[in-house]
Design a protein around this motif. Structure first.
Motif, PDB file in Angstrom:
ATOM      1  N   LYS A  69      24.378   1.792 -40.479  1.00  0.00           N
ATOM      2  CA  LYS A  69      24.458   1.700 -38.436  1.00  0.00           C
ATOM      3  C   LYS A  69      22.648   1.517 -38.496  1.00  0.00           C
ATOM      4  O   LYS A  69      22.792   1.007 -37.386  1.00  0.00           O
ATOM      5  N   ASP A  70      22.161   1.025 -39.280  1.00  0.00           N
ATOM      6  CA  ASP A  70      20.732   0.328 -38.707  1.00  0.00           C
ATOM      7  C   ASP A  70      20.878  -1.367 -38.900  1.00  0.00           C
ATOM      8  O   ASP A  70      21.823  -1.654 -39.143  1.00  0.00           O
ATOM      9  N   GLY A  71      20.060  -1.715 -37.510  1.00  0.00           N
ATOM     10  CA  GLY A  71      20.319  -3.187 -38.062  1.00  0.00           C
ATOM     11  C   GLY A  71      19.404  -4.018 -39.029  1.00  0.00           C
ATOM     12  O   GLY A  71      18.741  -3.635 -39.631  1.00  0.00           O
ATOM     13  N   ILE A  72      19.795  -5.079 -38.976  1.00  0.00           N
ATOM     14  CA  ILE A  72      18.969  -5.839 -40.477  1.00  0.00           C
ATOM     15  C   ILE A  72      17.968  -6.240 -39.867  1.00  0.00           C
ATOM     16  O   ILE A  72      18.369  -7.578 -38.661  1.00  0.00           O
ATOM     17  N   GLU A  73      16.818  -6.017 -39.755  1.00  0.00           N
ATOM     18  CA  GLU A  73      15.189  -6.863 -40.065  1.00  0.00           C
ATOM     19  C   GLU A  73      15.139  -7.958 -40.114  1.00  0.00           C
ATOM     20  O   GLU A  73      14.781  -9.671 -39.641  1.00  0.00           O
ATOM     21  N   ASP A  74      15.272  -8.542 -41.874  1.00  0.00           N
ATOM     22  CA  ASP A  74      15.188  -9.514 -42.086  1.00  0.00           C
ATOM     23  C   ASP A  74      15.515  -9.363 -43.118  1.00  0.00           C
ATOM     24  O   ASP A  74      16.535  -8.730 -44.359  1.00  0.00           O
ATOM     25  N   ILE A  75      16.260 -10.952 -44.225  1.00  0.00           N
ATOM     26  CA  ILE A  75      16.835 -10.639 -45.163  1.00  0.00           C
ATOM     27  C   ILE A  75      15.975 -11.726 -46.168  1.00  0.00           C
ATOM     28  O   ILE A  75      15.532 -13.147 -45.646  1.00  0.00           O
ATOM     29  N   LEU A  76      15.299 -11.362 -47.450  1.00  0.00           N
ATOM     30  CA  LEU A  76      14.484 -12.497 -48.319  1.00  0.00           C
ATOM     31  C   LEU A  76      15.408 -12.678 -49.033  1.00  0.00           C
ATOM     32  O   LEU A  76      15.530 -12.185 -50.472  1.00  0.00           O
ATOM     33  N   ILE A  77      15.505 -14.100 -49.457  1.00  0.00           N
ATOM     34  CA  ILE A  77      15.673 -14.851 -51.446  1.00  0.00           C
ATOM     35  C   ILE A  77      14.556 -15.047 -51.251  1.00  0.00           C
ATOM     36  O   ILE A  77      13.979 -15.825 -50.928  1.00  0.00           O
ATOM     37  N   THR A  78      13.985 -14.672 -52.713  1.00  0.00           N
ATOM     38  CA  THR A  78      12.853 -15.266 -52.889  1.00  0.00           C
ATOM     39  C   THR A  78      13.628 -16.241 -54.274  1.00  0.00           C
ATOM     40  O   THR A  78      14.165 -15.471 -55.759  1.00  0.00           O
ATOM     41  N   LEU A  79      12.774 -17.519 -54.422  1.00  0.00           N
ATOM     42  CA  LEU A  79      12.947 -18.578 -55.509  1.00  0.00           C
ATOM     43  C   LEU A  79      12.084 -18.288 -56.080  1.00  0.00           C
ATOM     44  O   LEU A  79      10.898 -18.397 -55.924  1.00  0.00           O
ATOM     45  N   THR A  80      12.239 -19.554 -56.968  1.00  0.00           N
ATOM     46  CA  THR A  80      10.887 -19.680 -58.680  1.00  0.00           C
ATOM     47  C   THR A  80       9.544 -20.284 -57.137  1.00  0.00           C
ATOM     48  O   THR A  80       8.823 -19.709 -57.490  1.00  0.00           O
ATOM     49  N   ASN A  81       9.839 -21.033 -56.521  1.00  0.00           N
ATOM     50  CA  ASN A  81       9.043 -22.230 -55.767  1.00  0.00           C
ATOM     51  C   ASN A  81       9.019 -22.353 -54.248  1.00  0.00           C
ATOM     52  O   ASN A  81       7.925 -21.935 -53.562  1.00  0.00           O
ATOM     53  N   GLN A  82       9.830 -21.174 -54.357  1.00  0.00           N
ATOM     54  CA  GLN A  82      10.281 -20.779 -52.190  1.00  0.00           C
ATOM     55  C   GLN A  82      10.236 -19.218 -51.901  1.00  0.00           C
ATOM     56  O   GLN A  82      11.162 -18.908 -52.926  1.00  0.00           O
ATOM     57  N   TYR A  83      10.209 -18.918 -50.838  1.00  0.00           N
ATOM     58  CA  TYR A  83      10.670 -17.864 -49.836  1.00  0.00           C
ATOM     59  C   TYR A  83      12.223 -18.374 -48.811  1.00  0.00           C
ATOM     60  O   TYR A  83      11.593 -19.432 -48.789  1.00  0.00           O
ATOM     61  N   HIS A  84      12.715 -17.847 -49.019  1.00  0.00           N
ATOM     62  CA  HIS A  84      13.854 -18.042 -47.381  1.00  0.00           C
ATOM     63  C   HIS A  84      13.745 -16.741 -47.162  1.00  0.00           C
ATOM     64  O   HIS A  84      14.363 -15.696 -47.488  1.00  0.00           O
ATOM     65  N   LEU A  85      13.613 -16.928 -45.789  1.00  0.00           N
ATOM     66  CA  LEU A  85      13.258 -15.508 -44.690  1.00  0.00           C
ATOM     67  C   LEU A  85      14.447 -16.262 -43.606  1.00  0.00           C
ATOM     68  O   LEU A  85      15.040 -16.952 -43.373  1.00  0.00           O
ATOM     69  N   ILE A  86      15.585 -14.845 -43.647  1.00  0.00           N
ATOM     70  CA  ILE A  86      16.844 -15.030 -42.758  1.00  0.00           C
ATOM     71  C   ILE A  86      16.603 -13.672 -41.688  1.00  0.00           C
ATOM     72  O   ILE A  86      16.167 -12.257 -42.659  1.00  0.00           O
ATOM     73  N   ARG A  87      16.665 -14.128 -40.883  1.00  0.00           N
ATOM     74  CA  ARG A  87      15.459 -13.374 -39.986  1.00  0.00           C
ATOM     75  C   ARG A  87      17.535 -12.910 -38.090  1.00  0.00           C
ATOM     76  O   ARG A  87      16.714 -14.021 -37.441  1.00  0.00           O
ATOM     77  N   PRO A  88      18.355 -11.972 -37.847  1.00  0.00           N
ATOM     78  CA  PRO A  88      19.022 -12.224 -37.209  1.00  0.00           C
ATOM     79  C   PRO A  88      18.386 -11.764 -35.570  1.00  0.00           C
ATOM     80  O   PRO A  88      17.453 -10.307 -36.795  1.00  0.00           O
ATOM     81  N   VAL A  89      18.785 -12.314 -34.666  1.00  0.00           N
ATOM     82  CA  VAL A  89      18.792 -12.423 -33.764  1.00  0.00           C
ATOM     83  C   VAL A  89      19.176 -10.795 -32.652  1.00  0.00           C
ATOM     84  O   VAL A  89      19.971 -11.192 -33.193  1.00  0.00           O
ATOM     85  N   SER A  90      18.504 -10.351 -32.412  1.00  0.00           N
ATOM     86  CA  SER A  90      19.074  -9.071 -31.956  1.00  0.00           C
ATOM     87  C   SER A  90      18.583  -8.820 -30.465  1.00  0.00           C
ATOM     88  O   SER A  90      19.124  -8.064 -30.142  1.00  0.00           O
ATOM     89  N   GLY A  91      17.974 -10.131 -29.807  1.00  0.00           N
ATOM     90  CA  GLY A  91      18.390 -10.088 -28.687  1.00  0.00           C
ATOM     91  C   GLY A  91      19.325  -9.694 -27.587  1.00  0.00           C
ATOM     92  O   GLY A  91      20.350 -10.430 -28.537  1.00  0.00           O
TER      93      GLY A  91
END
Length: 123
Positions: A66-88
């Motif tokens: 039942k928790d909401g997703i705070e963020d999702i992190l995808i770690t690549l060799t040279n990059q970070y990709h952050l995904i943050r669902p909007v909760s408002g």
């Protein structure tokens, strides 16, 4: 300047930012993008990351989480990709997407700043 434009500029001001988008995960369409490069097409990234968000939400539902997703992190060799669902209220169905240069970014600070941007975003 619209609130989304301000939010995108705030996201690009985060150390190491190379691209940012506000994405509708119902359609997969980026509502706004800034940055990117020939190696990072933000329209394609928005559509692809929509599938990541949908898959995670389906999995959580299947597991009864039942928790909401705070963020999702995808770690690549040279990059970070952050995904943050909007909760408002006004942001249901949207997520923030931020691509960071791993060598220049402070991941903890980027997550903190992205949370602040998400809290202020009004669509």
């Amino acid at each position: 300047m619209g609130n989304m434009d301000i939010s995108l500029k705030e996201m690009m001001a985060i150390d190491g930012a190379v691209g940012a988008a506000v994405v509708d995960y119902n359609s997969g369409m980026a509502l706004g993008v800034v940055g990117g490069s020939k190696d990072l097409d933000l329209q394609v990234a928005a559509a692809g990351n929509t599938e990541v968000v949908r898959a995670k939400m389906r999995t959580m539902e299947s597991l009864g989480i039942k928790d909401g997703i705070e963020d999702i992190l995808i770690t690549l060799t040279n990059q970070y990709h952050l995904i943050r669902p909007v909760s408002g209220r006004g942001g249901k169905g949207l997520f923030l997407y931020l691509a960071l240069d791993r060598n220049r970014a402070n991941l903890a600070l980027a997550r903190h700043n992205l949370r602040g941007t998400e809290e202020k975003l009004e669509i």
